[in-house]
Motif scaffolding. Structure first.
Motif, PDB file in Angstrom:
ATOM      1  N   TRP A  31       0.801  -1.218   0.000  1.00  0.00           N
ATOM      2  CA  TRP A  31       0.000   0.000   0.000  1.00  0.00           C
ATOM      3  C   TRP A  31       0.836   1.270   0.000  1.00  0.00           C
ATOM      4  O   TRP A  31       0.311   2.366  -0.230  1.00  0.00           O
ATOM      5  N   LEU A  74      -2.817   7.704  -3.844  1.00  0.00           N
ATOM      6  CA  LEU A  74      -3.865   7.071  -3.047  1.00  0.00           C
ATOM      7  C   LEU A  74      -4.428   8.071  -2.029  1.00  0.00           C
ATOM      8  O   LEU A  74      -5.654   8.189  -1.868  1.00  0.00           O
ATOM      9  N   LYS A  91      -6.497  10.752  -3.787  1.00  0.00           N
ATOM     10  CA  LYS A  91      -7.811  10.229  -4.163  1.00  0.00           C
ATOM     11  C   LYS A  91      -8.732  10.174  -2.958  1.00  0.00           C
ATOM     12  O   LYS A  91      -9.915  10.521  -3.051  1.00  0.00           O
ATOM     13  N   TYR A  92      -8.207   9.740  -1.812  1.00  0.00           N
ATOM     14  CA  TYR A  92      -9.010   9.688  -0.590  1.00  0.00           C
ATOM     15  C   TYR A  92      -9.612  11.057  -0.285  1.00  0.00           C
ATOM     16  O   TYR A  92     -10.818  11.182  -0.029  1.00  0.00           O
ATOM     17  N   ILE A 133     -12.169   6.090   0.617  1.00  0.00           N
ATOM     18  CA  ILE A 133     -11.533   5.280  -0.417  1.00  0.00           C
ATOM     19  C   ILE A 133     -11.973   3.832  -0.271  1.00  0.00           C
ATOM     20  O   ILE A 133     -12.165   3.329   0.841  1.00  0.00           O
ATOM     21  N   LEU A 176     -10.836   0.098  -1.078  1.00  0.00           N
ATOM     22  CA  LEU A 176      -9.620  -0.653  -1.351  1.00  0.00           C
ATOM     23  C   LEU A 176      -9.951  -2.134  -1.527  1.00  0.00           C
ATOM     24  O   LEU A 176     -10.457  -2.774  -0.608  1.00  0.00           O
ATOM     25  N   LEU A 218      -2.710   8.614   5.127  1.00  0.00           N
ATOM     26  CA  LEU A 218      -3.716   8.432   4.078  1.00  0.00           C
ATOM     27  C   LEU A 218      -4.805   9.499   4.156  1.00  0.00           C
ATOM     28  O   LEU A 218      -5.188  10.089   3.146  1.00  0.00           O
TER      29      LEU A 218
END
Length: 311
Positions: free
Chosen positions: A19, A26, A29-30, A39, A41, A107
């Protein structure tokens, strides 16, 4: 590291290395996803690890389950860490570890995330045919830690072979509750991570149509930040009617929400737990004779603890 049943090699409980690849994209995008940061996954864990969780997921007939059954939901919950099977316990410990919290903060862009070892409102969940969870925004502050502000939900789905026609997709609704923006099917080893606040409406309101021997299973973890006491107002779970819900159903959704809000306030004030209430209700339900000719599933359900969901 975890030794996987039937596999000689050892695997990381959470595949950080996988990840971390393309992590900036990533995280971006979150934060850009709508209707609120989230998100979806696929293959959150290594397949062997995830299969172990499915294999040892407790049967719905197990007496320790709490039955959350009222107008706004129909599901089972198990939040006591001491009752988690071995591999599920290992995974929840990893997903509550400082290393994972750092990954999750990177994240989501929310620093200082904290785990909840009591799994208040979380832990293991499952719903049989006819189960549902009406659209809602979650409670905003921890019931027993008044300065813990709820920030992130992580839901890992454990449903091999799940079919779309069985329903059960989690729906993410806009702030105005005018329409569903996104649906995520509860597929095996898929996870949904999302911000939770007063307007992060979500749920699976359509009654499940899965076979009688199948349940919609998930593992839910909630994360908090430490805030100055009194800075943020505490709100209980806010269930909302959809535009397509009739006036009668909308009224019942509101009334049930108000009853649960009173329960949540009493719980926070007096410090009693869902497990305490469940034992009382479970004792009373066992005092009632089983319905003549009732199938074993009915009898087992009556023996399952029952209470209001603190979500």
């Amino acid at each position: 590291m975890a030794q996987v049943a039937g596999v000689q090699r050892e695997l990381q409980l959470f595949p950080y290395h996988r990840w971390r690849e393309n992590f900036p994209a990533l995280a971006r995008k979150y934060r850009e996803n709508r209707p609120y940061p989230h998100i979806h996954l696929a293959e959150l864990l290594e397949p062997e690890i995830a299969r172990n969780l499915v294999d040892e997921f407790p049967s719905p007939e197990t007496r320790e389950w709490i039955q959350y059954k009222h107008h706004n939901e129909n599901k089972l919950g198990l939040s006591k860490r001491a009752l988690f099977p071995e591999h599920i316990g290992q995974i929840t410990d990893e997903l509550n570890s400082p290393k994972f919290l750092a990954w999750l903060s990177d994240l989501t862009g929310i620093p200082g995330l904290m785990a909840d070892p009591s799994f208040e409102g979380g832990g293991l969940h499952q719903s049989a045919s006819g189960g549902f969870l009406n659209v809602h925004a979650d409670f905003t502050m921890h019931h027993y830690h008044k300065n813990w502000r709820r920030r992130i939900n992580l839901i890992l789905y454990l449903n091999p072979g799940w079919k779309i026609e069985w329903r059960g997709a989690i729906e993410l609704w806009d702030k105005q509750m005018s329409h569903c923006v996104e649906r995520v099917e509860p597929l095996f080893n898929h996870a949904l991570i999302f911000n939770t606040d007063e307007h992060s409406y979500h749920g699976f309101p359509e009654r499940l149509a899965c076979p009688e021997n199948v349940c919609r299973k998930s593992l839910a973890l909630y994360y908090y930040t430490l805030e100055e006491e009194g800075k943020f107002a505490a709100h209980s779970t806010n269930y909302r009617a959809r535009p397509e819900d009739g006036w009668t159903d909308a009224a019942m959704i509101w009334l049930d929400k108000e009853v649960l809000a009173a329960y949540s306030k009493a719980k926070a004030r007096f410090g009693f737990s869902d497990d305490f209430v469940s034992k009382i209700l479970g004792f009373l339900s066992r005092k009632k004779p089983a319905r003549p000719g009732a199938p074993a599933r009915y009898t087992a359900a009556k023996e399952t603890k029952s209470t209001a969901d603190p979500r």
